[in-house]
Write a protein that holds these residues in place. Structure first.
Motif, PDB file in Angstrom:
ATOM      1  N   LYS A 104     -71.460  66.312 -23.080  1.00  0.00           N
ATOM      2  CA  LYS A 104     -70.319  65.593 -23.645  1.00  0.00           C
ATOM      3  C   LYS A 104     -69.168  65.531 -22.658  1.00  0.00           C
ATOM      4  CE  LYS A 104     -71.430  66.794 -28.448  1.00  0.00           C
ATOM      5  NZ  LYS A 104     -71.040  67.606 -29.632  1.00  0.00           N
ATOM      6  N   LYS A 105     -68.963  66.599 -21.902  1.00  0.00           N
ATOM      7  CA  LYS A 105     -67.902  66.600 -20.896  1.00  0.00           C
ATOM      8  C   LYS A 105     -68.305  65.797 -19.660  1.00  0.00           C
ATOM      9  CE  LYS A 105     -65.908  71.049 -22.269  1.00  0.00           C
ATOM     10  NZ  LYS A 105     -64.466  70.954 -22.259  1.00  0.00           N
ATOM     11  N   ARG A 106     -69.610  65.757 -19.388  1.00  0.00           N
ATOM     12  CA  ARG A 106     -70.096  65.088 -18.179  1.00  0.00           C
ATOM     13  C   ARG A 106     -69.903  63.586 -18.228  1.00  0.00           C
ATOM     14  NH1 ARG A 106     -75.442  67.253 -17.768  1.00  0.00           N
ATOM     15  NH2 ARG A 106     -74.536  69.138 -16.865  1.00  0.00           N
ATOM     16  N   VAL A 107     -69.734  63.000 -19.426  1.00  0.00           N
ATOM     17  CA  VAL A 107     -69.581  61.551 -19.511  1.00  0.00           C
ATOM     18  C   VAL A 107     -68.296  61.082 -18.836  1.00  0.00           C
ATOM     19  CG1 VAL A 107     -70.944  61.386 -21.617  1.00  0.00           C
ATOM     20  CG2 VAL A 107     -68.468  61.623 -21.784  1.00  0.00           C
ATOM     21  N   ASP A 108     -67.344  61.972 -18.638  1.00  0.00           N
ATOM     22  CA  ASP A 108     -66.090  61.601 -17.975  1.00  0.00           C
ATOM     23  C   ASP A 108     -66.223  61.555 -16.461  1.00  0.00           C
ATOM     24  OD1 ASP A 108     -64.628  61.340 -20.329  1.00  0.00           O
ATOM     25  OD2 ASP A 108     -64.075  63.461 -20.372  1.00  0.00           O
ATOM     26  N   VAL A 109     -67.370  61.979 -15.947  1.00  0.00           N
ATOM     27  CA  VAL A 109     -67.577  62.043 -14.499  1.00  0.00           C
ATOM     28  C   VAL A 109     -68.781  61.186 -14.130  1.00  0.00           C
ATOM     29  CG1 VAL A 109     -67.933  63.546 -12.515  1.00  0.00           C
ATOM     30  CG2 VAL A 109     -66.660  64.395 -14.506  1.00  0.00           C
ATOM     31  N   GLY A 110     -68.529  60.070 -13.445  1.00  0.00           N
ATOM     32  CA  GLY A 110     -69.624  59.225 -12.972  1.00  0.00           C
ATOM     33  C   GLY A 110     -70.134  59.735 -11.645  1.00  0.00           C
ATOM     34  N   MET A 111     -71.444  59.636 -11.433  1.00  0.00           N
ATOM     35  CA  MET A 111     -72.014  60.126 -10.181  1.00  0.00           C
ATOM     36  C   MET A 111     -73.041  59.149  -9.649  1.00  0.00           C
ATOM     37  SD  MET A 111     -73.269  63.944  -9.228  1.00  0.00           S
ATOM     38  CE  MET A 111     -73.614  64.406  -7.521  1.00  0.00           C
ATOM     39  N   VAL A 112     -72.937  58.860  -8.352  1.00  0.00           N
ATOM     40  CA  VAL A 112     -73.889  58.010  -7.652  1.00  0.00           C
ATOM     41  C   VAL A 112     -74.598  58.882  -6.628  1.00  0.00           C
ATOM     42  CG1 VAL A 112     -74.184  55.975  -6.193  1.00  0.00           C
ATOM     43  CG2 VAL A 112     -72.470  55.961  -8.019  1.00  0.00           C
ATOM     44  N   PHE A 113     -75.916  58.930  -6.712  1.00  0.00           N
ATOM     45  CA  PHE A 113     -76.711  59.836  -5.897  1.00  0.00           C
ATOM     46  C   PHE A 113     -77.224  59.134  -4.638  1.00  0.00           C
ATOM     47  CE2 PHE A 113     -76.903  61.234 -10.266  1.00  0.00           C
ATOM     48  CZ  PHE A 113     -76.770  62.609 -10.191  1.00  0.00           C
ATOM     49  N   GLN A 114     -77.850  59.929  -3.755  1.00  0.00           N
ATOM     50  CA  GLN A 114     -78.451  59.368  -2.549  1.00  0.00           C
ATOM     51  C   GLN A 114     -79.550  58.382  -2.913  1.00  0.00           C
ATOM     52  OE1 GLN A 114     -79.709  62.508   0.104  1.00  0.00           O
ATOM     53  NE2 GLN A 114     -77.903  63.739  -0.318  1.00  0.00           N
ATOM     54  N   ASN A 115     -80.395  58.774  -3.858  1.00  0.00           N
ATOM     55  CA  ASN A 115     -81.438  57.884  -4.364  1.00  0.00           C
ATOM     56  C   ASN A 115     -80.934  57.225  -5.641  1.00  0.00           C
ATOM     57  OD1 ASN A 115     -83.423  58.600  -2.355  1.00  0.00           O
ATOM     58  ND2 ASN A 115     -83.578  60.581  -3.393  1.00  0.00           N
TER      59      ASN A 115
END
Length: 271
Positions: A104-115
């Motif tokens: 639920k807290k992670r939805v505030d943090v977008g992440m783009v990975f190497q792949n």
């Protein structure tokens, strides 16, 4: 099977002063007996773009994964918008959140990975819409309109019906960026977003990230080996080595005129 939550002492924590978009406080991380992060302290201001540079194995990507609580901490705290990530404080100890609460807290943090990690059986549009519809429970019509706007923003108008196999690596990574932005996060994390791309495709992805940075309305942390990109886009550059923050400052200082001998040695090898 329910995962058992971890607990560790949290004595001597600094008071939360507020104002920072990201606050990393005394963070330590080990894999077994092998320490990889040592007492990391850093604040990132709202709307700031911070680029992490340094040799492979210096802890940059691990720190990024800790910010999103994809890695557990062995000490310290991380706040996003004054909200502690991954843990709650009780009785002088930090207790790791159960996975559902952490998500639920992670939805505030977008992440783009190497792949790119796109779902191969879904179109570009479907990949972008999935999170807001399933996780945020938004209406499909509203999400579709936003997703199409994001595809245009990343230069992929007309590609909404294409599957990942029909897109180049650079196009897939741009869809991944649009997918992360569709969740309307407070913070965007980029973990070496061009490292899996052929050299001729790097520029198109960096151009999208530059556009987001120039808009000034998104806080971003970027792990990158592209020194020219870091020099152009970053408000501040963080040089890490052997799990420690060695030097922090504006790009013209850290990249153009580094003070630390280890920073100088690294840049002389890569530039």
């Amino acid at each position: 099977m329910t995962k058992k939550t971890r607990t560790f002492d949290d004595t001597g924590a600094l008071p939360v002063t507020g104002g920072a978009a990201v606050r990393i406080e005394r963070v330590n991380k080990s894999y077994g007996d092998a320490p990889v992060l040592f007492d990391i302290n850093l604040e990132v201001e709202p709307g700031e773009t911070v680029c992490f540079i340094g040799p492979s194995g210096s802890g940059k990507s691990t720190l990024l994964r800790c910010i999103n609580h994809l890695e557990e901490l062995n000490g310290g705290r991380i706040y996003v918008d004054d909200d502690m990530i991954g843990y709650r404080l009780a009785g002088g100890k930090l207790h790791e959140l159960h996975e559902n609460d952490a998500c639920k807290k992670r939805v505030d943090v977008g992440m783009v990975f190497q792949n790119f990690n796109l779902f191969p059986h879904m179109t570009a549009l479907e990949n972008i819409m999935l999170g807001p519809v399933v996780v945020l429970k938004e209406s499909k019509s509203e999400v579709k309109a936003r997703a199409l706007d994001l595809l245009e923003r990343v230069g992929l108008s007309g590609k909404d019906g294409h599957y990942p196999s029909q897109l180049s690596g650079g196009q897939q990574q741009r869809v991944a960026i649009a997918r992360a932005l569709a969740m309307q996060p407070k913070l965007m994390l980029f973990d070496e977003p061009t490292s899996a791309l052929d050299p001729e495709l790097v520029g198109e992805v960096l151009a999208v990230i530059k556009d987001i940075a120039r808009a000034g309305d998104m806080t971003m942390i970027v792990v990158t080996h592209e020194m020219g990109f870091a020099r152009e886009v970053a408000d501040r550059v963080v040089f890490m080595d052997a799990g420690r923050v060695v030097e922090v400052g504006p790009p013209e200082q850290v990249i153009g005129d580094p003070r630390n001998e280890r920073t100088k040695a690294f840049l002389s090898a890569v530039l």
